[in-house]
Design an enzyme around this catalytic site. Sequence first.
Site, PDB file in Angstrom:
ATOM      1  N   ASP A   9       0.872  -1.174   0.000  1.00  0.00           N
ATOM      2  CA  ASP A   9       0.000   0.000   0.000  1.00  0.00           C
ATOM      3  C   ASP A   9       0.913   1.229   0.000  1.00  0.00           C
ATOM      4  O   ASP A   9       2.123   1.124  -0.225  1.00  0.00           O
ATOM      5  CB  ASP A   9      -0.988  -0.050   1.176  1.00  0.00           C
ATOM      6  CG  ASP A   9      -0.318   0.135   2.527  1.00  0.00           C
ATOM      7  OD1 ASP A   9       0.930   0.232   2.584  1.00  0.00           O
ATOM      8  OD2 ASP A   9      -1.043   0.176   3.540  1.00  0.00           O
ATOM      9  N   HIS A  10       0.325   2.407   0.283  1.00  0.00           N
ATOM     10  CA  HIS A  10       1.119   3.641   0.243  1.00  0.00           C
ATOM     11  C   HIS A  10       2.228   3.656   1.299  1.00  0.00           C
ATOM     12  O   HIS A  10       3.237   4.332   1.119  1.00  0.00           O
ATOM     13  CB  HIS A  10       0.195   4.855   0.437  1.00  0.00           C
ATOM     14  CG  HIS A  10      -0.683   4.747   1.641  1.00  0.00           C
ATOM     15  ND1 HIS A  10      -1.846   4.005   1.640  1.00  0.00           N
ATOM     16  CD2 HIS A  10      -0.540   5.226   2.899  1.00  0.00           C
ATOM     17  CE1 HIS A  10      -2.401   4.061   2.829  1.00  0.00           C
ATOM     18  NE2 HIS A  10      -1.623   4.783   3.608  1.00  0.00           N
ATOM     19  N   CYS A  66       3.123  -3.316   4.128  1.00  0.00           N
ATOM     20  CA  CYS A  66       2.325  -2.156   4.514  1.00  0.00           C
ATOM     21  C   CYS A  66       3.082  -1.471   5.652  1.00  0.00           C
ATOM     22  O   CYS A  66       4.268  -1.733   5.851  1.00  0.00           O
ATOM     23  CB  CYS A  66       0.898  -2.544   4.879  1.00  0.00           C
ATOM     24  SG  CYS A  66       0.722  -3.687   6.265  1.00  0.00           S
ATOM     25  N   GLY A  67       2.424  -0.579   6.388  1.00  0.00           N
ATOM     26  CA  GLY A  67       3.151   0.130   7.435  1.00  0.00           C
ATOM     27  C   GLY A  67       3.668  -0.814   8.506  1.00  0.00           C
ATOM     28  O   GLY A  67       4.838  -0.763   8.902  1.00  0.00           O
ATOM     29  N   THR A  68       2.793  -1.679   8.976  1.00  0.00           N
ATOM     30  CA  THR A  68       3.156  -2.621  10.039  1.00  0.00           C
ATOM     31  C   THR A  68       3.394  -4.040   9.543  1.00  0.00           C
ATOM     32  O   THR A  68       3.978  -4.840  10.270  1.00  0.00           O
ATOM     33  CB  THR A  68       2.005  -2.704  11.060  1.00  0.00           C
ATOM     34  OG1 THR A  68       0.829  -3.157  10.359  1.00  0.00           O
ATOM     35  CG2 THR A  68       1.743  -1.346  11.705  1.00  0.00           C
ATOM     36  N   GLY A  69       2.874  -4.367   8.389  1.00  0.00           N
ATOM     37  CA  GLY A  69       2.843  -5.750   7.911  1.00  0.00           C
ATOM     38  C   GLY A  69       1.649  -6.526   8.422  1.00  0.00           C
ATOM     39  O   GLY A  69       1.356  -7.629   7.942  1.00  0.00           O
ATOM     40  N   ILE A  70       0.947  -5.963   9.381  1.00  0.00           N
ATOM     41  CA  ILE A  70      -0.144  -6.691  10.040  1.00  0.00           C
ATOM     42  C   ILE A  70      -1.370  -6.793   9.137  1.00  0.00           C
ATOM     43  O   ILE A  70      -1.950  -7.873   8.966  1.00  0.00           O
ATOM     44  CB  ILE A  70      -0.503  -6.034  11.386  1.00  0.00           C
ATOM     45  CG1 ILE A  70       0.668  -6.167  12.359  1.00  0.00           C
ATOM     46  CG2 ILE A  70      -1.764  -6.660  11.979  1.00  0.00           C
ATOM     47  CD1 ILE A  70       0.506  -5.353  13.636  1.00  0.00           C
ATOM     48  N   GLY A  71      -1.789  -5.666   8.574  1.00  0.00           N
ATOM     49  CA  GLY A  71      -2.968  -5.708   7.704  1.00  0.00           C
ATOM     50  C   GLY A  71      -2.751  -6.623   6.513  1.00  0.00           C
ATOM     51  O   GLY A  71      -3.650  -7.405   6.139  1.00  0.00           O
ATOM     52  N   MET A  72      -1.567  -6.558   5.937  1.00  0.00           N
ATOM     53  CA  MET A  72      -1.261  -7.428   4.793  1.00  0.00           C
ATOM     54  C   MET A  72      -1.323  -8.899   5.200  1.00  0.00           C
ATOM     55  O   MET A  72      -1.861  -9.736   4.459  1.00  0.00           O
ATOM     56  CB  MET A  72       0.118  -7.103   4.224  1.00  0.00           C
ATOM     57  CG  MET A  72       0.184  -5.840   3.414  1.00  0.00           C
ATOM     58  SD  MET A  72      -0.815  -5.935   1.902  1.00  0.00           S
ATOM     59  CE  MET A  72      -0.169  -4.509   1.006  1.00  0.00           C
ATOM     60  N   HIS A  99       9.664 -24.474   8.365  1.00  0.00           N
ATOM     61  CA  HIS A  99       8.660 -25.142   9.200  1.00  0.00           C
ATOM     62  C   HIS A  99       7.229 -24.936   8.721  1.00  0.00           C
ATOM     63  O   HIS A  99       6.377 -25.798   8.946  1.00  0.00           O
ATOM     64  CB  HIS A  99       8.758 -24.647  10.652  1.00  0.00           C
ATOM     65  CG  HIS A  99      10.001 -25.107  11.351  1.00  0.00           C
ATOM     66  ND1 HIS A  99      10.132 -25.102  12.718  1.00  0.00           N
ATOM     67  CD2 HIS A  99      11.183 -25.576  10.861  1.00  0.00           C
ATOM     68  CE1 HIS A  99      11.339 -25.561  13.059  1.00  0.00           C
ATOM     69  NE2 HIS A  99      11.995 -25.847  11.941  1.00  0.00           N
ATOM     70  N   ARG A 133       7.200 -33.814   9.802  1.00  0.00           N
ATOM     71  CA  ARG A 133       6.182 -33.426  10.794  1.00  0.00           C
ATOM     72  C   ARG A 133       5.616 -32.041  10.498  1.00  0.00           C
ATOM     73  O   ARG A 133       4.463 -31.752  10.841  1.00  0.00           O
ATOM     74  CB  ARG A 133       6.772 -33.473  12.206  1.00  0.00           C
ATOM     75  CG  ARG A 133       7.838 -32.413  12.475  1.00  0.00           C
ATOM     76  CD  ARG A 133       8.522 -32.637  13.819  1.00  0.00           C
ATOM     77  NE  ARG A 133       9.463 -31.590  14.151  1.00  0.00           N
ATOM     78  CZ  ARG A 133      10.686 -31.460  13.637  1.00  0.00           C
ATOM     79  NH1 ARG A 133      11.120 -32.340  12.738  1.00  0.00           N
ATOM     80  NH2 ARG A 133      11.483 -30.480  14.007  1.00  0.00           N
ATOM     81  N   HIS A 134       6.415 -31.205   9.841  1.00  0.00           N
ATOM     82  CA  HIS A 134       5.927 -29.863   9.518  1.00  0.00           C
ATOM     83  C   HIS A 134       4.850 -29.915   8.439  1.00  0.00           C
ATOM     84  O   HIS A 134       3.936 -29.086   8.430  1.00  0.00           O
ATOM     85  CB  HIS A 134       7.092 -28.975   9.073  1.00  0.00           C
ATOM     86  CG  HIS A 134       8.171 -28.854  10.102  1.00  0.00           C
ATOM     87  ND1 HIS A 134       7.948 -28.313  11.343  1.00  0.00           N
ATOM     88  CD2 HIS A 134       9.470 -29.247  10.080  1.00  0.00           C
ATOM     89  CE1 HIS A 134       9.071 -28.347  12.050  1.00  0.00           C
ATOM     90  NE2 HIS A 134      10.018 -28.924  11.307  1.00  0.00           N
TER      91      HIS A 134
HETATM   92  C1  RB5 Z   1      -1.696   2.692   6.593  1.00  0.00           C
HETATM   93  O1  RB5 Z   1      -1.717   3.885   7.282  1.00  0.00           O
HETATM   94  C2  RB5 Z   1      -1.546   1.515   7.550  1.00  0.00           C
HETATM   95  O2  RB5 Z   1      -2.670   1.389   8.346  1.00  0.00           O
HETATM   96  C3  RB5 Z   1      -1.284   0.252   6.779  1.00  0.00           C
HETATM   97  O3  RB5 Z   1      -0.153   0.419   5.968  1.00  0.00           O
HETATM   98  C4  RB5 Z   1      -1.017  -1.009   7.581  1.00  0.00           C
HETATM   99  O4  RB5 Z   1       0.005  -0.785   8.519  1.00  0.00           O
HETATM  100  C5  RB5 Z   1      -2.179  -1.697   8.139  1.00  0.00           C
HETATM  101  O5  RB5 Z   1      -2.062  -2.789   8.716  1.00  0.00           O
END
Ligand code: RB5
Length: 146
Positions: A9-10, A66-72, A99, A133-134
Amino acid sequence: MANIYIGSDHAGISLRELLAEKLTAQGHAIKTFGPVPGESSDYPLAARAVCDSVLSNPGSFGILICGTGIGMSMAANRMPGIRAALCGCEFQARACRQHNNANVLCLGERVTGPGVALAMAEIFLASEFEGGRHLRRIQMFDNGVN
Ligand code: RB5
Protein backbone atom coordinates in the site's frame (compact mmCIF):
# COMPACT_ATOMS: atom_id res chain seq x y z
CA MET A 1 15.56 -18.08 -9.23
CA ALA A 2 11.87 -17.55 -8.59
CA ASN A 3 8.88 -15.62 -9.84
CA ILE A 4 8.19 -13.09 -7.10
CA TYR A 5 5.17 -10.83 -6.74
CA ILE A 6 5.70 -7.77 -4.53
CA GLY A 7 2.76 -5.65 -3.41
CA SER A 8 2.36 -2.70 -1.08
CA ASP A 9 0.00 0.00 0.00
CA HIS A 10 1.12 3.64 0.24
CA ALA A 11 3.01 2.92 3.49
CA GLY A 12 5.22 0.32 1.84
CA ILE A 13 6.19 1.87 -1.48
CA SER A 14 9.82 2.64 -0.65
CA LEU A 15 10.55 -0.87 0.54
CA ARG A 16 8.60 -2.38 -2.36
CA GLU A 17 10.74 -0.49 -4.87
CA LEU A 18 13.98 -1.28 -3.05
CA LEU A 19 13.23 -5.00 -2.91
CA ALA A 20 12.12 -5.04 -6.55
CA GLU A 21 15.39 -3.42 -7.62
CA LYS A 22 17.67 -5.62 -5.49
CA LEU A 23 15.91 -8.91 -6.21
CA THR A 24 15.76 -8.15 -9.94
CA ALA A 25 19.53 -7.56 -9.88
CA GLN A 26 19.90 -10.98 -8.25
CA GLY A 27 18.14 -12.63 -11.18
CA HIS A 28 14.60 -13.08 -9.89
CA ALA A 29 11.59 -12.31 -12.09
CA ILE A 30 9.67 -9.56 -10.28
CA LYS A 31 6.19 -8.13 -10.77
CA THR A 32 4.96 -5.35 -8.51
CA PHE A 33 1.48 -4.28 -7.43
CA GLY A 34 0.31 -1.19 -5.59
CA PRO A 35 0.11 2.58 -5.74
CA VAL A 36 2.54 5.11 -7.13
CA PRO A 37 4.15 7.61 -4.72
CA GLY A 38 1.66 10.16 -3.44
CA GLU A 39 -1.34 7.89 -4.01
CA SER A 40 -3.21 6.36 -1.07
CA SER A 41 -4.43 2.78 -1.33
CA ASP A 42 -6.13 0.08 0.69
CA TYR A 43 -3.83 -2.82 1.57
CA PRO A 44 -6.37 -5.63 0.90
CA LEU A 45 -6.23 -4.78 -2.81
CA ALA A 46 -2.51 -5.43 -3.17
CA ALA A 47 -2.79 -8.48 -0.91
CA ARG A 48 -5.45 -9.93 -3.20
CA ALA A 49 -3.46 -9.22 -6.37
CA VAL A 50 -0.25 -10.76 -5.03
CA CYS A 51 -1.96 -13.81 -3.52
CA ASP A 52 -3.96 -14.49 -6.70
CA SER A 53 -0.67 -14.44 -8.63
CA VAL A 54 1.06 -16.78 -6.16
CA LEU A 55 -1.84 -19.24 -6.25
CA SER A 56 -1.88 -19.19 -10.06
CA ASN A 57 1.87 -19.80 -10.39
CA PRO A 58 3.08 -22.82 -8.38
CA GLY A 59 6.57 -22.33 -6.99
CA SER A 60 6.28 -18.57 -6.94
CA PHE A 61 6.42 -16.35 -3.86
CA GLY A 62 4.80 -13.14 -2.69
CA ILE A 63 6.10 -10.27 -0.61
CA LEU A 64 3.56 -7.90 0.92
CA ILE A 65 4.46 -4.62 2.60
CA CYS A 66 2.33 -2.16 4.51
CA GLY A 67 3.15 0.13 7.44
CA THR A 68 3.16 -2.62 10.04
CA GLY A 69 2.84 -5.75 7.91
CA ILE A 70 -0.14 -6.69 10.04
CA GLY A 71 -2.97 -5.71 7.70
CA MET A 72 -1.26 -7.43 4.79
CA SER A 73 -0.78 -10.65 6.77
CA MET A 74 -4.41 -10.63 7.93
CA ALA A 75 -5.70 -10.08 4.39
CA ALA A 76 -3.40 -12.66 2.80
CA ASN A 77 -4.13 -15.41 5.32
CA ARG A 78 -7.86 -15.27 4.54
CA MET A 79 -7.09 -16.87 1.18
CA PRO A 80 -6.98 -20.70 1.15
CA GLY A 81 -3.57 -21.93 0.03
CA ILE A 82 -1.77 -18.82 1.20
CA ARG A 83 0.56 -19.13 4.17
CA ALA A 84 1.67 -15.58 4.88
CA ALA A 85 4.28 -14.91 7.54
CA LEU A 86 4.80 -11.50 9.13
CA CYS A 87 8.49 -11.47 9.98
CA GLY A 88 10.69 -9.09 11.93
CA CYS A 89 14.02 -10.89 11.94
CA GLU A 90 16.11 -13.26 9.86
CA PHE A 91 15.40 -16.22 12.16
CA GLN A 92 11.68 -15.89 11.47
CA ALA A 93 12.24 -15.44 7.73
CA ARG A 94 14.17 -18.74 7.61
CA ALA A 95 11.89 -20.68 9.97
CA CYS A 96 8.68 -19.68 8.20
CA ARG A 97 9.97 -21.39 5.07
CA GLN A 98 11.54 -24.41 6.81
CA HIS A 99 8.66 -25.14 9.20
CA ASN A 100 5.56 -23.45 7.77
CA ASN A 101 6.22 -23.55 4.02
CA ALA A 102 5.23 -19.89 3.90
CA ASN A 103 4.58 -18.68 0.37
CA VAL A 104 4.15 -15.00 1.24
CA LEU A 105 6.51 -12.85 3.32
CA CYS A 106 4.92 -9.85 5.02
CA LEU A 107 6.98 -6.85 6.12
CA GLY A 108 6.28 -3.56 7.89
CA GLU A 109 8.08 -0.61 6.35
CA ARG A 110 7.45 1.49 9.48
CA VAL A 111 8.88 -1.28 11.65
CA THR A 112 11.79 -2.86 9.79
CA GLY A 113 14.75 -1.05 8.25
CA PRO A 114 15.65 -1.64 4.61
CA GLY A 115 18.83 -3.60 5.32
CA VAL A 116 17.11 -6.11 7.59
CA ALA A 117 14.13 -6.31 5.22
CA LEU A 118 16.36 -7.18 2.25
CA ALA A 119 18.26 -9.76 4.31
CA MET A 120 14.95 -11.32 5.36
CA ALA A 121 13.71 -11.46 1.77
CA GLU A 122 16.95 -13.13 0.62
CA ILE A 123 16.84 -15.71 3.42
CA PHE A 124 13.14 -16.38 2.82
CA LEU A 125 13.78 -17.05 -0.88
CA ALA A 126 16.84 -19.23 -0.23
CA SER A 127 15.30 -21.43 2.47
CA GLU A 128 13.53 -24.74 1.79
CA PHE A 129 10.53 -26.38 3.45
CA GLU A 130 11.65 -29.33 5.57
CA GLY A 131 8.45 -31.40 5.23
CA GLY A 132 7.99 -34.35 7.58
CA ARG A 133 6.18 -33.43 10.79
CA HIS A 134 5.93 -29.86 9.52
CA LEU A 135 3.92 -31.04 6.50
CA ARG A 136 1.46 -32.83 8.80
CA ARG A 137 1.00 -29.63 10.77
CA ILE A 138 0.40 -27.28 7.84
CA GLN A 139 -2.01 -29.81 6.30
CA MET A 140 -4.16 -29.26 9.39
CA PHE A 141 -4.85 -25.75 8.09
CA ASP A 142 -6.96 -27.28 5.33
CA ASN A 143 -8.43 -30.44 6.89
CA GLY A 144 -10.91 -28.92 9.28
CA VAL A 145 -8.65 -28.45 12.31
CA ASN A 146 -8.47 -24.69 11.69
C1 RB5 B 1 -1.70 2.69 6.59
O1 RB5 B 1 -1.72 3.89 7.28
C2 RB5 B 1 -1.55 1.52 7.55
O2 RB5 B 1 -2.67 1.39 8.35
C3 RB5 B 1 -1.28 0.25 6.78
O3 RB5 B 1 -0.15 0.42 5.97
C4 RB5 B 1 -1.02 -1.01 7.58
O4 RB5 B 1 0.01 -0.78 8.52
C5 RB5 B 1 -2.18 -1.70 8.14
O5 RB5 B 1 -2.06 -2.79 8.72
